[in-house]
Design a protein around this motif. Structure first.
Motif, PDB file in Angstrom:
ATOM      1  N   ILE A 133     -30.332  36.611  23.060  1.00 44.96           N
ATOM      2  CA  ILE A 133     -29.584  37.372  22.051  1.00 44.96           C
ATOM      3  C   ILE A 133     -28.415  36.507  21.634  1.00 44.96           C
ATOM      4  CG2 ILE A 133     -28.187  39.417  21.585  1.00 44.96           C
ATOM      5  CD1 ILE A 133     -29.845  40.946  23.601  1.00 44.96           C
ATOM      6  N   GLY A 134     -28.313  36.229  20.340  1.00 41.37           N
ATOM      7  CA  GLY A 134     -27.244  35.374  19.842  1.00 41.37           C
ATOM      8  C   GLY A 134     -26.090  36.167  19.270  1.00 41.37           C
ATOM      9  N   ASP A 135     -26.299  36.763  18.087  1.00 38.49           N
ATOM     10  CA  ASP A 135     -25.215  37.479  17.407  1.00 38.49           C
ATOM     11  C   ASP A 135     -25.274  38.993  17.637  1.00 38.49           C
ATOM     12  OD1 ASP A 135     -27.514  37.944  16.018  1.00 38.49           O
ATOM     13  OD2 ASP A 135     -26.724  37.427  14.040  1.00 38.49           O
ATOM     14  N   GLY A 136     -25.879  39.401  18.730  1.00 41.20           N
ATOM     15  CA  GLY A 136     -25.981  40.824  19.034  1.00 41.20           C
ATOM     16  C   GLY A 136     -27.329  41.395  18.621  1.00 41.20           C
ATOM     17  N   HIS A 137     -27.815  42.367  19.367  1.00 36.62           N
ATOM     18  CA  HIS A 137     -29.104  42.982  19.045  1.00 36.62           C
ATOM     19  C   HIS A 137     -28.925  44.050  17.974  1.00 36.62           C
ATOM     20  CE1 HIS A 137     -27.975  46.694  21.113  1.00 36.62           C
ATOM     21  NE2 HIS A 137     -27.504  45.939  22.090  1.00 36.62           N
ATOM     22  N   GLU A 138     -29.915  44.200  17.128  1.00 38.26           N
ATOM     23  CA  GLU A 138     -29.932  45.263  16.134  1.00 38.26           C
ATOM     24  C   GLU A 138     -31.363  45.521  15.703  1.00 38.26           C
ATOM     25  OE1 GLU A 138     -27.609  44.103  12.784  1.00 38.26           O
ATOM     26  OE2 GLU A 138     -28.208  42.012  12.924  1.00 38.26           O
ATOM     27  N   ALA A 139     -31.569  46.655  15.047  1.00 42.48           N
ATOM     28  CA  ALA A 139     -32.927  47.061  14.697  1.00 42.48           C
ATOM     29  C   ALA A 139     -33.613  46.053  13.792  1.00 42.48           C
ATOM     30  CB  ALA A 139     -32.899  48.437  14.032  1.00 42.48           C
ATOM     31  N   CYS A 140     -32.854  45.393  12.917  1.00 39.52           N
ATOM     32  CA  CYS A 140     -33.476  44.468  11.973  1.00 39.52           C
ATOM     33  C   CYS A 140     -33.968  43.186  12.643  1.00 39.52           C
ATOM     34  CB  CYS A 140     -32.532  44.149  10.822  1.00 39.52           C
ATOM     35  SG  CYS A 140     -31.060  43.239  11.293  1.00 39.52           S
ATOM     36  N   ASP A 141     -33.671  42.992  13.942  1.00 36.57           N
ATOM     37  CA  ASP A 141     -34.241  41.860  14.681  1.00 36.57           C
ATOM     38  C   ASP A 141     -35.725  42.058  14.953  1.00 36.57           C
ATOM     39  OD1 ASP A 141     -31.748  40.688  14.854  1.00 36.57           O
ATOM     40  OD2 ASP A 141     -31.330  41.443  16.873  1.00 36.57           O
ATOM     41  N   SER A 157     -36.647  49.959  18.100  1.00 34.40           N
ATOM     42  CA  SER A 157     -35.719  49.940  16.965  1.00 34.40           C
ATOM     43  C   SER A 157     -34.731  51.090  17.047  1.00 34.40           C
ATOM     44  CB  SER A 157     -36.482  50.022  15.638  1.00 34.40           C
ATOM     45  OG  SER A 157     -37.270  48.878  15.416  1.00 34.40           O
ATOM     46  N   SER A 158     -35.226  52.279  17.400  1.00 35.76           N
ATOM     47  CA  SER A 158     -34.345  53.439  17.521  1.00 35.76           C
ATOM     48  C   SER A 158     -33.288  53.208  18.592  1.00 35.76           C
ATOM     49  CB  SER A 158     -35.160  54.690  17.866  1.00 35.76           C
ATOM     50  OG  SER A 158     -36.038  55.036  16.830  1.00 35.76           O
ATOM     51  N   LEU A 159     -33.666  52.554  19.673  1.00 35.20           N
ATOM     52  CA  LEU A 159     -32.730  52.286  20.766  1.00 35.20           C
ATOM     53  C   LEU A 159     -31.746  51.184  20.386  1.00 35.20           C
ATOM     54  CD1 LEU A 159     -32.106  53.041  23.738  1.00 35.20           C
ATOM     55  CD2 LEU A 159     -33.583  51.146  24.418  1.00 35.20           C
ATOM     56  N   ALA A 160     -32.219  50.180  19.656  1.00 34.58           N
ATOM     57  CA  ALA A 160     -31.391  49.004  19.355  1.00 34.58           C
ATOM     58  C   ALA A 160     -30.467  49.203  18.162  1.00 34.58           C
ATOM     59  CB  ALA A 160     -32.292  47.794  19.095  1.00 34.58           C
ATOM     60  N   GLN A 161     -30.691  50.248  17.355  1.00 31.14           N
ATOM     61  CA  GLN A 161     -29.869  50.463  16.174  1.00 31.14           C
ATOM     62  C   GLN A 161     -28.405  50.624  16.539  1.00 31.14           C
ATOM     63  OE1 GLN A 161     -30.129  50.188  13.130  1.00 31.14           O
ATOM     64  NE2 GLN A 161     -28.662  51.506  12.101  1.00 31.14           N
ATOM     65  N   ALA A 175     -27.936  52.630  27.345  1.00 32.76           N
ATOM     66  CA  ALA A 175     -29.385  52.607  27.567  1.00 32.76           C
ATOM     67  C   ALA A 175     -29.987  51.257  27.208  1.00 32.76           C
ATOM     68  CB  ALA A 175     -30.053  53.724  26.766  1.00 32.76           C
ATOM     69  N   VAL A 176     -29.612  50.702  26.053  1.00 34.44           N
ATOM     70  CA  VAL A 176     -30.220  49.445  25.632  1.00 34.44           C
ATOM     71  C   VAL A 176     -29.761  48.282  26.509  1.00 34.44           C
ATOM     72  CG1 VAL A 176     -28.483  48.745  23.904  1.00 34.44           C
ATOM     73  CG2 VAL A 176     -30.882  48.122  23.584  1.00 34.44           C
ATOM     74  N   GLN A 177     -28.526  48.323  26.984  1.00 33.64           N
ATOM     75  CA  GLN A 177     -28.048  47.275  27.891  1.00 33.64           C
ATOM     76  C   GLN A 177     -28.834  47.299  29.203  1.00 33.64           C
ATOM     77  OE1 GLN A 177     -25.591  44.937  27.207  1.00 33.64           O
ATOM     78  NE2 GLN A 177     -25.646  45.751  25.132  1.00 33.64           N
ATOM     79  N   ARG A 178     -29.171  48.495  29.667  1.00 33.89           N
ATOM     80  CA  ARG A 178     -29.920  48.623  30.913  1.00 33.89           C
ATOM     81  C   ARG A 178     -31.304  48.010  30.771  1.00 33.89           C
ATOM     82  NH1 ARG A 178     -30.184  53.832  31.215  1.00 33.89           N
ATOM     83  NH2 ARG A 178     -28.414  54.223  32.570  1.00 33.89           N
ATOM     84  N   ASP A 225     -34.752  36.369  12.563  1.00 32.31           N
ATOM     85  CA  ASP A 225     -34.495  35.302  11.588  1.00 32.31           C
ATOM     86  C   ASP A 225     -33.452  34.305  12.084  1.00 32.31           C
ATOM     87  OD1 ASP A 225     -36.308  36.460   9.875  1.00 32.31           O
ATOM     88  OD2 ASP A 225     -34.794  37.571   8.736  1.00 32.31           O
ATOM     89  N   THR A 226     -32.659  34.721  13.077  1.00 30.73           N
ATOM     90  CA  THR A 226     -31.626  33.830  13.610  1.00 30.73           C
ATOM     91  C   THR A 226     -32.048  33.175  14.931  1.00 30.73           C
ATOM     92  OG1 THR A 226     -30.552  35.739  14.663  1.00 30.73           O
ATOM     93  CG2 THR A 226     -29.732  35.072  12.493  1.00 30.73           C
ATOM     94  N   GLY A 227     -33.355  33.190  15.222  1.00 27.90           N
ATOM     95  CA  GLY A 227     -33.869  32.488  16.393  1.00 27.90           C
ATOM     96  C   GLY A 227     -33.680  33.215  17.709  1.00 27.90           C
ATOM     97  N   GLU A 228     -33.547  34.544  17.682  1.00 27.56           N
ATOM     98  CA  GLU A 228     -33.423  35.327  18.915  1.00 27.56           C
ATOM     99  C   GLU A 228     -34.816  35.783  19.356  1.00 27.56           C
ATOM    100  OE1 GLU A 228     -29.217  37.619  18.299  1.00 27.56           O
ATOM    101  OE2 GLU A 228     -30.834  38.094  16.916  1.00 27.56           O
TER     102      GLU A 228
END
Length: 583
Positions: A133-141, A157-161, A175-178, A225-228
């Motif tokens: 994970i580079g610039d933080g996780h998000e649904a669009c990853d 995606s629902s969890l990472a949003q 939850a997502v960190q776990r 798109d950012t190589g994560e």
């Protein structure tokens, strides 16, 4: 001894079978002597007394005959079946990292035909630009690749949003960190050793899953798109957790949401424009707004939605893919320039492309009536990234299935996130093991006929106290089994309202169960009467009176006859409740 003795007593007929007419004809004979009449009456009273005595001991014998599950236990969050030795896993990771060698996972054969076959390589051999994970996780990853696991990726995606900055509840973040374990997986030592660790929820406990970085080259999710590479790596871990990549090819969002969050999932299915509109009207008649319900719970629950149209993924209608799962990212009121407010939802296709083309889609003229500031507030952008807005009514009408996962540290009526200690105390559990033929049916055919037999199910007592002084409250209950993805299993799960005559703290007889009022869940709907359902980490939401005592009855069976034991857990999460097993 008592039971043997009673079986030797002459058994009278049931009350309905006694020949009352023949016995009472004596009353109508004027010529009969008074002494004969008295004699007949005493005979009838004796028969009645014997009948009642027999049935009293039958009821007692029925209760005495209950087979007690040897491992039945009641507890809170820390109670589980001990499926994994976590200290052993930590020691194994430490040994691998300190060895200085690249880790190869011997427990999961990536070259197996049910996994990648010959099409696989280590991540450093697939890219020169690698990060977890580079610039933080998000649904669009998240972008689905050559594997048909939209149901898993939409849940992810629902969890990472990202939550809004002003969201008071941060349970999703926890939850997502776990699951992702970023502190270890972003470390240089993990990257050098090619080892990554994730956690998934099974039967009340978090299971560590260790993988190497040897990934499919085609049958996997794409990196961001950012190589994560966190998405294809967690996808591999979930494939190992489930048995293989082939096992997660097609599935149910209930499984993924529950195993990613440890929450309680309920499923609304077989909706259509007609019955969705009817449901909205019924809710409105009771003073409930469906939009407000979803709006209220969006930061404390995970929501996925599915378009079940015929034809499979090859059929696309108005930009919506048939037979495909989507994640719900946001529900909001949007203000137009003229002051009118519209109700919108933001949906995401895990393909990271192919979007809704109807009203309020990216290129819809309606957006010309919304200010730039308002667009920025709701994170609106015209991008071919799979994310899109649609109005609430179209969402309800176009999608046939909704899966709601209430996150575990919350009660739907509670406004505050519990502290860690309080959250553990709120998570009440009963665990045990079903043994077919002894404490559960051997197959689904026997389940149909014996689900109310006390020897064929587990019983638990739930005491519900008022919350905030209200006479009714929502209660979430979950029935978990030690059953992996795509293992066929059926359940019967019922809730009964105890009355003043219902015995406390002991298992009820079949007759006592039948005398109680059955309580049907609000979610999922359509569960009036007795329903045999297929297992999918089943959750239920009830509207219960308080203070009140309830009896839970649950059992399970496989489609074909089986002698394999099955561990189970009955679980409820929320304040002011007590759950205990009965035996």
């Amino acid at each position: 001894m008592l039971k043997t003795y009673l079986t030797n007593i002459h058994r009278p007929k049931r009350l309905s079978e006694i020949d009352w007419e023949n016995n009472l004809t004596v009353v109508n004979r004027i010529t009969i002597s008074f002494s004969n009449l008295i004699d007949q009456i005493f005979k009838l009273l004796s028969a009645l007394q014997t009948y009642l005595l027999i049935h009293f001991f039958e009821a007692k014998s029925e209760r005495d005959d209950h087979k007690i599950m040897a491992d039945l236990q009641t507890g809170d969050y820390d109670l589980n079946h001990g499926l994994q030795d976590h200290d052993e896993i930590d020691a194994k990771i430490e040994e691998i990292v300190s060895s200085g060698e690249k880790f190869t996972d011997e427990e999961f054969d990536i070259a197996d035909d049910d996994n990648a076959g010959d099409e696989h390589a280590r991540v450093p051999d697939q890219t020169d630009d690698f990060s977890f994970i580079g610039d933080g996780h998000e649904a669009c990853d998240i972008a689905q690749g050559g594997l048909g696991d939209c149901w898993f990726l939409s849940a992810l995606s629902s969890l990472a949003q990202d939550l809004p900055e002003d969201a008071p509840l941060r349970v999703k973040d926890i939850a997502v960190q776990r699951v992702l374990q970023p502190e270890f997986n972003n470390s240089e030592e993990a990257r050098e050793a090619g080892i990554f660790k994730f956690k998934f929820f099974r039967l009340g406990e978090w299971i560590d899953v260790i993988i190497d970085d040897d990934l499919p080259t085609r049958k996997r999710a794409r990196p961001s798109d950012t190589g994560e590479w966190w998405v294809p790596l967690v996808e591999k871990a979930y494939a190992k957790f489930s048995g293989s990549y082939e096992k997660i090819q097609g599935g149910n969002t209930c499984w993924a949401l529950q195993e990613l969050s440890g929450g309680i999932t309920v499923e609304l299915k077989n909706l259509s424009k007609g019955n969705a509109q009817q449901a909205a009207e019924n809710a409105a008649a009771r003073g409930i707004s469906l939009f407000k319900v979803f709006y209220h719970i969006q930061n404390r629950a995970l929501i996925c939605t599915s378009n079940l149209g015929d034809g499979g993924n090859d059929v696309i209608t108005n930009g919506l893919v048939h037979g495909h799962a989507y994640s719900l990212l946001r529900i909001d009121y949007v203000m137009k320039n003229d002051g009118e407010t519209v109700k919108l939802v933001k949906i995401r296709n895990p393909w990271a492309q192919t979007e809704w083309t109807g009203e309020w889609s990216d290129h819809c003229p309606n957006w010309e009536e919304v200010s730039d500031e308002e667009k920025e507030r709701i994170d609106f952008a015209v991008e071919d990234d799979g994310g899109f807005y649609m109005n609430f009514e179209d969402w309800i009408g176009e999608f046939e299935m909704f899966t709601i996962c209430m996150l575990p540290r919350l009660d739907p009526d509670d406004e505050e996130v519990a502290s860690d200690d309080e959250a553990r105390a709120r998570d009440r559990r009963v665990i045990g093991t079903f043994v077919p033929g002894e404490s559960s049916p051997v197959d689904v055919q026997e389940l149909q006929s014996s689900f109310n037999e006390p020897s064929m199910h587990v019983q638990a007592q739930l005491k519900v106290d008022p919350l905030y002084g209200k006479p009714t409250r929502f209660v979430w209950i979950q029935f978990l089994l030690d059953s992996k993805l795509k293992e066929s299993r059926y359940i019967m799960f019922n809730l009964y309202e105890a009355d003043d005559d219902t015995p406390e703290d002991q298992k009820l007889s079949k007759r006592e169960i039948r005398s109680l009022k059955k309580v049907n869940p609000i979610l999922p709907g359509g569960q009036d009467g007795y329903v045999i359902d297929y297992y999918r980490h089943n959750g239920f939401m009830f509207s219960l009176d308080a203070p009140k005592r309830y009896i839970i009855v649950g059992t399970t069976a496989t489609p074909e006859a089986s002698e394999e034991p099955c561990k189970f857990m009955i679980r409820t999460v929320g304040p002011q409740m007590e759950l205990a097993h009965l035996e």
